[in-house]
Design an enzyme around this catalytic site. Structure first.
Site, PDB file in Angstrom:
ATOM      1  N   ASP A   1      41.106  36.375  44.653  1.00 55.54           N
ATOM      2  CA  ASP A   1      40.725  35.251  45.520  1.00 55.54           C
ATOM      3  C   ASP A   1      39.283  34.824  45.275  1.00 55.54           C
ATOM      4  OD1 ASP A   1      40.707  37.954  46.837  1.00 55.54           O
ATOM      5  OD2 ASP A   1      39.350  36.920  48.190  1.00 55.54           O
TER       6      ASP A   1
ATOM      7  N   ASP B   1      31.731  32.735  45.378  1.00 56.06           N
ATOM      8  CA  ASP B   1      31.731  33.730  46.454  1.00 56.06           C
ATOM      9  C   ASP B   1      30.766  34.872  46.185  1.00 56.06           C
ATOM     10  OD1 ASP B   1      33.589  32.063  47.520  1.00 56.06           O
ATOM     11  OD2 ASP B   1      35.062  33.614  47.964  1.00 56.06           O
TER      12      ASP B   1
END
Ligand code: AMP
Ligand code: MG
Length: 476
Positions: free
Chosen positions: A244, A254
């Site tokens: 992810d 991220d």
């Protein structure tokens, strides 16, 4: 264009409704602007001179033309285990402008927050804000950020901290895990719609190809291989390479408990929760491949398995080619060939055994003129460095580029500064007391890590012993 006049679009909302959930940002209490990035504002074509309006914009409080805010749904393999639904638990998409999708990270809960509070604390926001710009400054594919705000909003982690929001931007926020969500839940119509959308957004030249899904996978693989090589040569450990957190555009996304290497150590693990070192520095290229296999599996309803398997066999070669090319540049060599891998391995082994600061080594090497003193000083033992330099001298003899040009080129690829964790921590400690001078200083070197910046010379030295090889917690 002034903030109040911008027009946002929301192309992702044309996808089936399972792909996202509409949600409004929950603003932070007493927001204040910490920093903004004029370059990103120019890239988006927006005027951020009204600081108050910018603060409210980042806090999700402005009524914007065309705004229709939402969180994206995705799944992912976390540390090798499949989690059927993750999604933007604390990132809210506010719209698209000039081809960039704007997200507020830390703007409150969404359908996908699970037990989380939807918030991001000041320290983690500063880390994402600064490091994404530092990666950009290093020429590494990454998302970027327009601005960061702080607040008086209390957020509980291991203790009470303050909430913060980063407005981050990317040409795509689609992750490997976005595909995994629809494949594993057997929503094949949505999977196909997502693939078509992803191709239009990221690889529009493939839109009319017969084998577009296979080509799509091939391109994602190429970009991932390149990103892995970029991380390895610069010494960046991402720390949470779950599927992810893998961008289908091969961008660094991220930012969590990442780290730049202090002393070169292939076994270094920056993430405190990574008990078995799955995401250690040295494992990253292999994990890149593992993650691509997870993506391939998710694409099987669209492309025959054997065809995907055939493509993925090329990953190792692609990665090695990028790695070799970039290492050749770092070493200032005109040409490098497969046979030179042994020489590079000898260098990395030498750096590892001597505990040499990785960034400082290459910066020092960038001025090497046959006088070995500066390099020998970097490690306690001289023999391994001398042996490697004997080999390096032979390579340099075959180089056609003059020493002067070689030095010039190497100083443009071997940064003087990388944002090591101890430096970020200094900025965070100050920021938590309301002082942002070091955020500003680190931003300056992030934007141009190859310049001398004499006033920040102390940050170009080897990491102080007490701060070396620390691990960071994921709690952000
Ligand atoms: P990360 O490790 O930051 O990539 O996060 C993994 C997943 O957890 C993502 O789906 C995040 O959106 C979600 N998440 C992380 N922190 C929070 C939080 N404080 N509140 C809600 N969701 C979160
Ligand atoms: Mg994530």
């Amino acid at each position: 264009m002034k903030l109040k006049n911008i027009n946002l679009t929301n192309p992702y909302l044309a996808l089936p409704s399972l792909c996202y959930d509409r949600v409004n940002p929950t603003p932070l209490k007493k927001p204040f602007l910490i920093h903004s990035n004029q370059e990103v504002a120019d890239m988006l074509g927006i005027d951020i001179s009204d600081r108050e309006a910018l603060t409210h914009f980042v806090n999700g409080e402005l009524n914007l033309n065309g705004s229709d805010t939402f969180a994206m749904c995705y799944a992912g393999h976390q540390f090798g285990h499949f989690v059927p639904r993750l999604g933007d638990g604390r990132a809210i998409n506010i719209g698209t402008i000039n081809g960039f999708h704007l997200q507020l990270k830390g703007a409150g809960q969404t359908l996908y927050s699970r037990s989380g509070d939807g918030r991001a604390v000041l320290r983690s926001s500063i880390r994402e804000y600064l490091m994404s710009e530092a990666m950009y400054g290093l020429g590494i594919e990454t998302t970027r950020a327009l601005a960061i705000i702080g607040s008086e909003h209390s957020v509980y982690r291991q203790s009470w901290e303050k909430g913060s929001i980063v407005l981050r931007v990317s040409p795509s926020w689609i992750r490997f895990g976005t595909f995994e969500y629809f494949a594993h839940s057997k929503n094949f119509k949505e999977l196909e719609a997502l693939a078509d959308y992803a191709i239009d957004e990221c690889y529009p030249h493939l839109s009319n190809e017969n084998d577009k899904y296979l080509h799509f996978f091939t391109e994602v693989m190429g970009k991932t291989a390149r990103l892995m090589a970029e991380w390895q040569v610069v010494g960046f450990n991402h720390g949470v390479m779950n599927t992810d957190n893998m961008s289908i555009l091969g961008l660094t996304i991220d930012y969590g408990p990442y780290a730049f290497l202090d002393d070169y150590d292939t076994n270094y693990v920056c993430n405190h929760t990574d008990q078995y070192g799955r995401y250690s520095f040295g494992n990253q290229p292999l994990i890149g491949e593992w993650n691509l296999k997870a993506l391939a599996l998710a694409l099987e309803p669209l492309v025959r398995k054997e065809r995907l398997e055939k493509i993925i066999k090329h990953y190792g070669r692609l990665y090695s080619r990028h790695f070799l090319y970039l290492m050749g540049k770092k070493l200032g060599l005109d040409e490098v060939f497969d046979k030179d891998f042994d020489f590079i391995k000898q260098m990395l082994g030498m750096l590892q055994s001597l505990h040499v600061d990785y960034t400082l080594f290459f910066r020092t090497l960038s001025r090497y003129d046959g006088d070995r003193k500066g390099l020998l000083k970097l490690g306690l033992l001289h023999r391994p460095m001398n042996e490697w330099l004997d080999e390096y001298d032979k390579y340099l003899k075959n180089n056609k580029t003059t020493e002067e040009i070689r030095h010039k080129n190497m100083l443009k690829i071997n940064p003087k500064y990388v944002l090591k964790n101890y430096m970020l921590q200094e900025a965070i400690d100050e920021a938590e007391k309301g002082v942002f001078d070091k955020v500003e200083a680190l931003f300056t070197i992030a934007q141009n890590p190859y310049a001398e910046h004499k006033e920040f010379e102390h940050w170009s030295k080897a990491t102080p012993d007490e701060f070396k090889n620390q691990k960071l917690s994921c709690s952000s």
